[in-house]
Motif scaffolding. Structure first.
Motif, PDB file in Angstrom:
ATOM      1  N   ARG A 139       0.838  -1.201   0.000  1.00  0.00           N
ATOM      2  CA  ARG A 139       0.000   0.000   0.000  1.00  0.00           C
ATOM      3  C   ARG A 139       0.876   1.254   0.000  1.00  0.00           C
ATOM      4  O   ARG A 139       0.653   2.187  -0.776  1.00  0.00           O
ATOM      5  N   TYR A 140       1.890   1.280   0.874  1.00  0.00           N
ATOM      6  CA  TYR A 140       2.746   2.461   0.974  1.00  0.00           C
ATOM      7  C   TYR A 140       3.579   2.650  -0.293  1.00  0.00           C
ATOM      8  O   TYR A 140       3.772   3.773  -0.743  1.00  0.00           O
ATOM      9  N   LEU A 141       4.068   1.561  -0.854  1.00  0.00           N
ATOM     10  CA  LEU A 141       4.826   1.633  -2.104  1.00  0.00           C
ATOM     11  C   LEU A 141       3.982   2.300  -3.191  1.00  0.00           C
ATOM     12  O   LEU A 141       4.429   3.242  -3.859  1.00  0.00           O
ATOM     13  N   GLN A 142       2.765   1.834  -3.350  1.00  0.00           N
ATOM     14  CA  GLN A 142       1.892   2.378  -4.391  1.00  0.00           C
ATOM     15  C   GLN A 142       1.503   3.833  -4.097  1.00  0.00           C
ATOM     16  O   GLN A 142       1.434   4.661  -5.017  1.00  0.00           O
ATOM     17  N   GLN A 143       1.280   4.162  -2.820  1.00  0.00           N
ATOM     18  CA  GLN A 143       0.940   5.543  -2.458  1.00  0.00           C
ATOM     19  C   GLN A 143       2.093   6.492  -2.789  1.00  0.00           C
ATOM     20  O   GLN A 143       1.868   7.579  -3.331  1.00  0.00           O
ATOM     21  N   LEU A 144       3.314   6.094  -2.452  1.00  0.00           N
ATOM     22  CA  LEU A 144       4.467   6.939  -2.745  1.00  0.00           C
ATOM     23  C   LEU A 144       4.621   7.145  -4.250  1.00  0.00           C
ATOM     24  O   LEU A 144       4.846   8.265  -4.709  1.00  0.00           O
ATOM     25  N   CYS A 145       4.493   6.079  -5.014  1.00  0.00           N
ATOM     26  CA  CYS A 145       4.644   6.183  -6.469  1.00  0.00           C
ATOM     27  C   CYS A 145       3.551   7.063  -7.072  1.00  0.00           C
ATOM     28  O   CYS A 145       3.837   7.923  -7.908  1.00  0.00           O
ATOM     29  N   LYS A 146       2.318   6.865  -6.645  1.00  0.00           N
ATOM     30  CA  LYS A 146       1.226   7.689  -7.176  1.00  0.00           C
ATOM     31  C   LYS A 146       1.391   9.148  -6.755  1.00  0.00           C
ATOM     32  O   LYS A 146       1.146  10.061  -7.545  1.00  0.00           O
ATOM     33  N   HIS A 147       1.803   9.368  -5.513  1.00  0.00           N
ATOM     34  CA  HIS A 147       1.970  10.725  -5.003  1.00  0.00           C
ATOM     35  C   HIS A 147       3.001  11.501  -5.822  1.00  0.00           C
ATOM     36  O   HIS A 147       2.800  12.673  -6.137  1.00  0.00           O
ATOM     37  N   TRP A 148       4.115  10.852  -6.149  1.00  0.00           N
ATOM     38  CA  TRP A 148       5.193  11.539  -6.846  1.00  0.00           C
ATOM     39  C   TRP A 148       5.076  11.453  -8.365  1.00  0.00           C
ATOM     40  O   TRP A 148       5.903  12.012  -9.093  1.00  0.00           O
ATOM     41  N   SER A 149       4.055  10.806  -8.873  1.00  0.00           N
ATOM     42  CA  SER A 149       3.939  10.625 -10.330  1.00  0.00           C
ATOM     43  C   SER A 149       3.742  11.942 -11.075  1.00  0.00           C
ATOM     44  O   SER A 149       4.018  12.021 -12.265  1.00  0.00           O
ATOM     45  N   HIS A 150       3.294  12.986 -10.386  1.00  0.00           N
ATOM     46  CA  HIS A 150       3.089  14.277 -11.056  1.00  0.00           C
ATOM     47  C   HIS A 150       4.373  15.085 -11.194  1.00  0.00           C
ATOM     48  O   HIS A 150       4.433  16.019 -11.964  1.00  0.00           O
ATOM     49  N   LYS A 151       5.418  14.712 -10.437  1.00  0.00           N
ATOM     50  CA  LYS A 151       6.672  15.466 -10.520  1.00  0.00           C
ATOM     51  C   LYS A 151       7.881  14.584 -10.797  1.00  0.00           C
ATOM     52  O   LYS A 151       9.007  15.071 -10.794  1.00  0.00           O
ATOM     53  N   ALA A 152       7.666  13.307 -11.037  1.00  0.00           N
ATOM     54  CA  ALA A 152       8.770  12.386 -11.299  1.00  0.00           C
ATOM     55  C   ALA A 152       8.278  11.262 -12.207  1.00  0.00           C
ATOM     56  O   ALA A 152       7.071  11.053 -12.357  1.00  0.00           O
ATOM     57  N   GLU A 153       9.226  10.554 -12.780  1.00  0.00           N
ATOM     58  CA  GLU A 153       8.892   9.392 -13.606  1.00  0.00           C
ATOM     59  C   GLU A 153       8.737   8.192 -12.680  1.00  0.00           C
ATOM     60  O   GLU A 153       9.641   7.890 -11.894  1.00  0.00           O
ATOM     61  N   THR A 154       7.577   7.542 -12.734  1.00  0.00           N
ATOM     62  CA  THR A 154       7.332   6.410 -11.844  1.00  0.00           C
ATOM     63  C   THR A 154       6.980   5.161 -12.642  1.00  0.00           C
ATOM     64  O   THR A 154       6.403   5.241 -13.721  1.00  0.00           O
ATOM     65  N   ASP A 155       7.353   4.038 -12.082  1.00  0.00           N
ATOM     66  CA  ASP A 155       7.029   2.742 -12.654  1.00  0.00           C
ATOM     67  C   ASP A 155       6.852   1.806 -11.463  1.00  0.00           C
ATOM     68  O   ASP A 155       7.762   1.684 -10.637  1.00  0.00           O
ATOM     69  N   PHE A 156       5.673   1.174 -11.346  1.00  0.00           N
ATOM     70  CA  PHE A 156       5.475   0.346 -10.155  1.00  0.00           C
ATOM     71  C   PHE A 156       4.455  -0.760 -10.372  1.00  0.00           C
ATOM     72  O   PHE A 156       3.601  -0.684 -11.249  1.00  0.00           O
ATOM     73  N   THR A 157       4.618  -1.776  -9.541  1.00  0.00           N
ATOM     74  CA  THR A 157       3.684  -2.890  -9.392  1.00  0.00           C
ATOM     75  C   THR A 157       3.391  -2.949  -7.888  1.00  0.00           C
ATOM     76  O   THR A 157       4.013  -2.215  -7.113  1.00  0.00           O
ATOM     77  N   PRO A 158       2.520  -3.836  -7.446  1.00  0.00           N
ATOM     78  CA  PRO A 158       2.306  -3.949  -5.993  1.00  0.00           C
ATOM     79  C   PRO A 158       3.555  -4.391  -5.217  1.00  0.00           C
ATOM     80  O   PRO A 158       3.653  -4.163  -4.015  1.00  0.00           O
ATOM     81  N   GLU A 159       4.529  -4.980  -5.911  1.00  0.00           N
ATOM     82  CA  GLU A 159       5.715  -5.508  -5.226  1.00  0.00           C
ATOM     83  C   GLU A 159       6.971  -4.661  -5.380  1.00  0.00           C
ATOM     84  O   GLU A 159       7.917  -4.817  -4.601  1.00  0.00           O
ATOM     85  N   SER A 160       7.036  -3.813  -6.407  1.00  0.00           N
ATOM     86  CA  SER A 160       8.252  -3.022  -6.607  1.00  0.00           C
ATOM     87  C   SER A 160       7.926  -1.715  -7.314  1.00  0.00           C
ATOM     88  O   SER A 160       6.940  -1.620  -8.050  1.00  0.00           O
ATOM     89  N   GLY A 161       8.769  -0.734  -7.063  1.00  0.00           N
ATOM     90  CA  GLY A 161       8.547   0.562  -7.684  1.00  0.00           C
ATOM     91  C   GLY A 161       9.845   1.308  -7.865  1.00  0.00           C
ATOM     92  O   GLY A 161      10.815   1.090  -7.137  1.00  0.00           O
TER      93      GLY A 161
END
Length: 94
Positions: free
Chosen positions: A16-38
């Motif tokens: 949950r925290y991994l996905q929240q961090l990736c979604k949160h920063w997706s507007h100012k950074a390049e993100t790539d994630f799955t439920p297990e890695s980001g």
């Protein structure tokens, strides 16, 4: 000079925290994630890699300028602790 650090945070909510961090920063950074890695790549060159298991979240940070390492770790910690306000999350940098 590039510098890196790794941390672990024992939690049953790592994915949950991994996905929240990736979604949160997706507007100012390049993100790539799955439920297990980001991976979050910032324009500054700072890089955050995350891994989630059933019992912990792993954080790997890399910065192009060694002087930025402590600051970037603090930014990551602050965001993660904000998302994990429901539990007493302990982030241990090695």
């Amino acid at each position: 000079m590039t510098q890196s650090a790794t941390a672990t945070a024992p939690t049953e909510h790592a994915s949950r925290y991994l996905q929240q961090l990736c979604k949160h920063w997706s507007h100012k950074a390049e993100t790539d994630f799955t439920p297990e890695s980001g991976t979050i790549t910032f324009a500054s060159g700072n890089l955050l890699k995350l891994g989630a298991s059933a019992v912990q979240l792993t954080l790997d940070v890399t910065v192009p300028d060694a002087e930025d390492l402590e600051h970037f770790k603090g930014v990551v910690d602050a965001h993660l602790l904000r998302f994990a306000f429901r539990e007493d999350l302990e982030i241990v940098w090695g």
